[in-house]
Write a protein that holds these residues in place. Sequence first.
Motif, PDB file in Angstrom:
ATOM      1  N   UNK A 119      17.017  -1.195  -0.012  1.00  0.00           N
ATOM      2  CA  UNK A 119      16.047  -0.699   0.965  1.00  0.00           C
ATOM      3  C   UNK A 119      16.673   0.377   1.841  1.00  0.00           C
ATOM      4  N   UNK A 138      14.035   2.858   3.609  1.00  0.00           N
ATOM      5  CA  UNK A 138      12.939   1.987   4.040  1.00  0.00           C
ATOM      6  C   UNK A 138      13.342   1.326   5.348  1.00  0.00           C
ATOM      7  N   UNK A 192       7.412  -0.116   7.953  1.00  0.00           N
ATOM      8  CA  UNK A 192       7.264   0.282   6.577  1.00  0.00           C
ATOM      9  C   UNK A 192       7.980  -0.698   5.649  1.00  0.00           C
ATOM     10  N   UNK A 232       6.172  -4.005   5.548  1.00  0.00           N
ATOM     11  CA  UNK A 232       4.974  -3.975   4.707  1.00  0.00           C
ATOM     12  C   UNK A 232       5.334  -3.955   3.221  1.00  0.00           C
ATOM     13  N   UNK A 233       6.318  -3.131   2.849  1.00  0.00           N
ATOM     14  CA  UNK A 233       6.580  -2.924   1.429  1.00  0.00           C
ATOM     15  C   UNK A 233       7.553  -3.930   0.846  1.00  0.00           C
ATOM     16  N   UNK A 234       8.460  -4.471   1.676  1.00  0.00           N
ATOM     17  CA  UNK A 234       9.482  -5.363   1.121  1.00  0.00           C
ATOM     18  C   UNK A 234       9.378  -6.773   1.686  1.00  0.00           C
ATOM     19  N   UNK A 288       5.748  -8.886   1.125  1.00  0.00           N
ATOM     20  CA  UNK A 288       5.515  -9.348  -0.242  1.00  0.00           C
ATOM     21  C   UNK A 288       6.571 -10.328  -0.737  1.00  0.00           C
ATOM     22  N   UNK A 289       7.828 -10.106  -0.372  1.00  0.00           N
ATOM     23  CA  UNK A 289       8.884 -10.985  -0.875  1.00  0.00           C
ATOM     24  C   UNK A 289       8.840 -12.348  -0.206  1.00  0.00           C
ATOM     25  N   UNK A 299       5.062 -12.044  -4.465  1.00  0.00           N
ATOM     26  CA  UNK A 299       5.447 -11.116  -5.511  1.00  0.00           C
ATOM     27  C   UNK A 299       5.861 -11.891  -6.743  1.00  0.00           C
TER      28      UNK A 299
END
Lengths: 509, 230
Positions: free
Chosen positions: A413, A418, A422, A425-427, A430-431, A508
């Motif tokens: 990341x 990242x 942000x 939200x992206x990592x 979901x994880x 995920x």
Amino acid sequence: MTARATAAFFGLAVAALTLGSAALTAGHATDWSLGPADGAALRFTLWQAGLSALISCLLAIPLARALARRRFAGRALLIRLLAAPFLLPVVVAVLGLLAVFGRAGPVNAALTGLCLPPLSIFGLHGVVLAHVFLNLPLATRMILQSWQSIPAERFRLAEALGMPPGAQFRHLELPMLRGVLPGAMATVFLLCLTSFAVALTLGGGPRASTIELSIYQALRFEFDLGRAALLATMQFALCAAVTLATLRLTTGAVFGPGLGRGLEIPRPGGWRCGLDAVALGLACAFLLGPLIAITARGLPALTEMPPGVWPALARSVAVAIGSALLAATVGLCLALSVARGQTWLEVTAMLPLSASGLVIGTGLFLAVHPAIKPETLALPVTLAVNAAMALPYLFRLLLPETRTLLADYGRLSDSLGLSGLNRLRLVALPRLARPLGFGTGLAAALSMGDLGVIALFAGERTETLPLLIQHLMGAYRMEAAAGAALVLVAASLALFWAFDRWGAKHAAA
Amino acid sequence: MLRLEHLEVHQERFHLTADWTVPKGAKVAVIGPSGAGKSTLLMALAGFVPHNGRVTWDGQDLATLAPGDRPLSILFQDQNLFPHLSLAQNLGLGISPRLQLSASDHARIEQTLDRVGLSGMGGRKPSQLSGGQIGRAALARALLRARPILLLDEPFAALGPALKAEMLDLVTEAANETGATVLMVTHDPADARRFAEVTVLVANGVAAAPQPTTDLFTNPPAVLREYLGT
């Protein structure tokens, strides 16, 4: 605000809520001498918690052993059900126990049939019975986990050396139990120390009043602020000491790693098989009986619910959702920061364990008194306190997962730039969706069933559903209480299920 | 030009120094016994390991830059793709860390997937790919990031010899196209010979200045002879 600053803010807020309440109550304690009633409350609190911890853990040993070494249809379901009492509102459990062990229940009917004296469910008996009912599953799960952590290779070695079951117990199982029992007992002891709803419904009177209950009575009925403050300070000191002891006693597995092969624990036959069957049968009857009884009693009452049930349900659901989301936000933020090295925050996330709901409640009561009427703050205060109470569980659930996330994807990341929201939200989201959904569901269910600080603050118009049920019980409207209890259980499970589903759906692959 | 000025990494019972430069566009192998600090050297350049001394690229000190802002891309030994994102999204992170992608960005992602032999696989999750395909995808993202330096920390170590050779050729092609400077950690002399004109030997706490790869292996110093077993 940066992630570090947000986490620090949350950490300080939790510390203010817990330590601040404790300090405020200590400041209000005008007279530091314990009256005879206070001494009795202290003794009763320690005695019932000790008995409950001892009995829960002793009964959990044969049950955990049977679950560890036997394979039978419904075993997985039974282990899953052992997690349910954690989600079960205490007031519902009490209603179920009343239905089975109460004066007109089947147990006393059987005792009378055998010409034996009836069993009273009120006072010490009832409090310990309810605490064992609520904590036996927890103790069983802790001990079962420990049993399964003995590498199967050790059992194979023991068998290869020709050790009889008795010797296997001494060399393998006894050391394991010595490792896990102190932690399990301390955990149950701590939970029983701060339990309020059980004492409120089954205890009471000068001979069966806990500190937590005495705080409530001092504040709500006697309006003796000084005495409430003194009791709250005492309770905080007690819980803090026991929490520290618990954290030291709950250690990890003591066995070296096994090869993780699918070997199984030996299953001795003969009378030992019968013993396991008896343990399982009795445990099922004890744990499921009250649930079946409350369902049977509550179903007919569903058609004619008292009118107050639905507004109370709406308030409970709103508070539960709010407190669950608050706990999840704070828990996630703290876990992410602790994983990234702000380790001092780990202590703040665990602080609520040492401050019971009524200690924080007393602190907040004293903070707003007499400027604001407590009634107007009942729901926001309950929301905040419930969130704080759920925080340690959520945090413990999330921390190992956030550590894994950082170890696996932290550098990736960073190398891709990242950061901030942000990255969340992206990592992170979901994880972590699965434990986050499960933990939020847990927090919602805990809040739904909470009967603690709300009792201190609520008025007519701010009653939550558990409090309404307690009032119905107090008025001996047992059928209506059972019906409302079913509604409460259904709503709790639905909330838990919805959050857990959300997590599983967004988890995920 | 990549310049390492008195670079020093100190960790518990471990230290590493390096003081040399790499010309722009060079392809450098980093070789040495395990535990000597090959990966640590790359991690220091990428901004993950604190160090003394300076690292500059074209005169700019990298110390002030966060890992994601440095003029480099790095491929780790593993965990190069996020398993919960599709291949196209994983590549998209190379264009926009916020994953806000325009239509033309998506077209570029498709082209790059074609370029590394993953045509039409943009919708797949990493778990649906083979090891070689994952390596290609990670390389494709580095191509999209188009940073002047590429650091490879044995990302292909788990692949078989034929697949690894194929990947190295792909890296060579890509580097030649973009003029990127490449530092590649390896423990296999064949990789170094195949890929790099110069090689950095990391041993005994020192990352030596790059030397021509063929010279190094035809006339290896004692520590390298010991490592190679010759």
